[in-house]
Each structure stands twice: as C-alpha cells, then as structure tokens.
Design an enzyme around this catalytic site. Sequence first.
Site, short mmCIF file in Angstrom:
data_model
loop_
_atom_site.label_atom_id
_atom_site.label_comp_id
_atom_site.label_asym_id
_atom_site.label_seq_id
_atom_site.Cartn_x
_atom_site.Cartn_y
_atom_site.Cartn_z
N ALA A 83 29.62 41.13 39.02
CA ALA A 83 29.52 42.53 39.42
C ALA A 83 30.55 43.37 38.66
O ALA A 83 30.73 44.53 38.93
CB ALA A 83 29.73 42.67 40.92
N HIS A 84 31.22 42.75 37.72
CA HIS A 84 32.21 43.41 36.86
C HIS A 84 33.32 44.07 37.65
O HIS A 84 33.62 45.24 37.47
CB HIS A 84 31.53 44.41 35.92
CG HIS A 84 30.58 43.77 34.98
ND1 HIS A 84 30.99 42.97 33.94
CD2 HIS A 84 29.23 43.77 34.94
CE1 HIS A 84 29.93 42.51 33.29
NE2 HIS A 84 28.85 42.99 33.88
N HIS A 85 33.91 43.33 38.56
CA HIS A 85 35.09 43.78 39.28
C HIS A 85 36.21 42.77 39.08
O HIS A 85 36.76 42.24 40.03
CB HIS A 85 34.79 43.94 40.78
CG HIS A 85 33.91 45.10 41.07
ND1 HIS A 85 32.58 44.96 41.34
CD2 HIS A 85 34.17 46.42 41.10
CE1 HIS A 85 32.05 46.14 41.54
NE2 HIS A 85 32.99 47.05 41.40
N PRO A 86 36.54 42.48 37.82
CA PRO A 86 37.61 41.51 37.60
C PRO A 86 38.96 42.09 38.02
O PRO A 86 39.16 43.31 38.01
CB PRO A 86 37.58 41.27 36.09
CG PRO A 86 36.98 42.51 35.53
CD PRO A 86 36.02 43.02 36.58
N HIS A 127 35.67 46.00 48.44
CA HIS A 127 35.45 46.62 47.14
C HIS A 127 36.82 47.05 46.64
O HIS A 127 37.62 47.62 47.38
CB HIS A 127 34.52 47.81 47.28
CG HIS A 127 33.97 48.26 45.97
ND1 HIS A 127 34.74 48.87 45.01
CD2 HIS A 127 32.74 48.16 45.45
CE1 HIS A 127 34.00 49.15 43.96
NE2 HIS A 127 32.77 48.72 44.21
#
Length: 167
Positions: A83-86, A127
Amino acid sequence: MHPKSGGEVRLRSVGPQHSPRIPFNCYTDPRHLLTMREGFRRPGDLAAQNPMDPFRGNELAPGSHVNADADLDGYIRRTTMTAHHPCGTCAMRSGSNAVAGPELRVKGTEGPRAVDASAMPRLVTAHIKACVVMMAEKAADIIRSGSSLSPMGQGCNPVTANRPLTM
C-alpha cells in the site's frame, strides 16, 4: 499489521540526479505468504458453500486450477503490492546505529532532516498520515525554536504545548 519482512533504501550513486533504490523485500519472511495464502483461500471456501450457489460464477483469479501452495504463492508474489506506506527506513533512535537523531537530523550530514514516515522507529497500527503530520508539525517547531525532542521512553502530556512529543 506489523510485517516481519523489511525493505531498505539504497543510493544508486552519490549524485542527486539519481533516485534511490527501494526494494520492499515483501515476503522475505515466510509467515507473510502463509497469511496471504489463508487470505486467498478463505473467501473461496465461503463462496463454495451451498447458500452461495445462486451468486457464484467461475473463479476469475487465480483460477480453480491454482490449488498447490507453491502455485498460489507464485500468484500472490506476481499480483500483490504494498500500500506504499513504508516507514522506519531512517528511524529516529539513540545510539551509533541510528540514522536520525532526536532532532530528526540525518546523522553524518549538515542540514537534512528526516521529517516523514521514514523517521518513525516502529510502524503504528493505524494509517500513518496523522503520525507524519504530527511529526512534521513538531519538526517545524524544532527548526523554528532550536529545541529538540525529549529522549525516547519519556512520555509527555500532548495537551501541553511547550513540551516535546516522543515516538
């Protein structure tokens, strides 16, 4: 929510015109494939129940021919993405192995600061946007005032405006 596999950020060159290389290293921990495999199989098991007969068509993906663990693992590796939340690639810590210090300065440099999710020492179970906004606001305060964050592990009352927030 808390992956065991970890990616990395590497420089392609010393030149700023080259973007960094960021391999996420997904599925390097075998527990992740076990979880994903279960996540693919459970909906199929539910859809195969008799009450679902009027609503069920042919399986589109990965297809009814994909049954073996190795085949499903291959499908998962080919078709899933992050989800590209590194976070944590430049984690704020104390000690010699830290990349960023309590003022979010990148160690070994004069000016750059890590003011994004890369400075988070751990992934939060939420999030990360709200945490990144809080970090950016605190970094702005630090840059304007010259004060630093308190050492990790020393909590604070976030309602008190003059006290630093800790991760």
